[in-house]
Design a protein around this motif. Sequence first.
Motif, short mmCIF file in Angstrom:
data_model
loop_
_atom_site.label_atom_id
_atom_site.label_comp_id
_atom_site.label_asym_id
_atom_site.label_seq_id
_atom_site.Cartn_x
_atom_site.Cartn_y
_atom_site.Cartn_z
N GLY A 299 2.02 10.58 -9.68
CA GLY A 299 1.07 10.53 -10.78
C GLY A 299 0.98 9.18 -11.47
N ILE A 300 1.48 8.15 -10.81
CA ILE A 300 1.47 6.81 -11.40
C ILE A 300 0.48 5.94 -10.62
CG2 ILE A 300 2.83 4.75 -11.93
CD1 ILE A 300 5.32 6.65 -11.87
N ALA A 301 -0.56 5.49 -11.31
CA ALA A 301 -1.56 4.65 -10.67
C ALA A 301 -1.22 3.18 -10.89
CB ALA A 301 -2.94 4.96 -11.22
N VAL A 302 -0.91 2.49 -9.81
CA VAL A 302 -0.53 1.09 -9.88
C VAL A 302 -1.27 0.33 -8.78
CG1 VAL A 302 1.37 -0.55 -9.58
CG2 VAL A 302 1.78 1.60 -10.74
N LYS A 303 -1.74 -0.84 -9.12
CA LYS A 303 -2.32 -1.75 -8.14
C LYS A 303 -1.40 -2.96 -8.06
CE LYS A 303 -6.00 0.29 -6.75
NZ LYS A 303 -5.96 0.86 -5.42
N ILE A 304 -0.78 -3.14 -6.93
CA ILE A 304 0.19 -4.22 -6.75
C ILE A 304 -0.40 -5.57 -7.14
CG2 ILE A 304 1.57 -5.48 -5.03
CD1 ILE A 304 2.71 -2.77 -5.63
N GLN B 84 0.84 -1.20 0.00
CA GLN B 84 0.00 0.00 0.00
C GLN B 84 0.87 1.26 0.00
OE1 GLN B 84 -2.90 0.10 3.15
NE2 GLN B 84 -3.97 1.84 2.25
N GLU B 85 1.97 1.23 0.76
CA GLU B 85 2.89 2.37 0.78
C GLU B 85 3.47 2.61 -0.61
OE1 GLU B 85 6.57 4.46 0.59
OE2 GLU B 85 6.43 2.28 0.30
N TRP B 86 3.82 1.54 -1.30
CA TRP B 86 4.39 1.66 -2.65
C TRP B 86 3.37 2.27 -3.60
CZ3 TRP B 86 4.42 -1.28 -7.47
CH2 TRP B 86 5.52 -1.00 -8.27
#
Length: 162
Positions: A74-79, A64-66
């Motif tokens: 501005g980078i949307a990422v879902k681990i 979640q921190e990452w």
Amino acid sequence: MSTELKDLRTLLVHEARDEARRDGSRTVEAEHVLLALAATDTPAARMLAEAGLTVDAIRAALDQEWEQSLAVAGIAVKIGLLPTATPDHGRTPKVGESAITILRRALDAPPKQSVGRIGPTRLLIGILDSDRSRVARALKTAGVDRLALRDRALEALAQGIH
């Protein structure tokens, strides 16, 4: 992990390196040491578990921190949507800067020790002693009172619980 874990060498050289390999990392960082420490059968690991920081909870908080850190850029990422890291068992991760920093902080933790080993409780204090690290941000994300946990570890160390 063995209940006989008593020294930093075992934790860093074996367990935290395994965490770094699993993570696909070239270096052993503070988060790998925290994960390795949480997997031990030590008073430090019990303090972490009592604060809700099991290995799975720590991994989730780090993920979640990452995601949050990348979102700031501005980078949307879902681990969970990314492929998992491929462990490189042939690589031996080197000790990284954040791991070196926690070792220094562990040595500086009161009560000072002139010689001897760094036990898990002292190592936990070194990990918790920074408010500007990835681990500190992950603990905040998880809703953990890092300072209260650090104070508890300091109290345990003062009572001789290493």
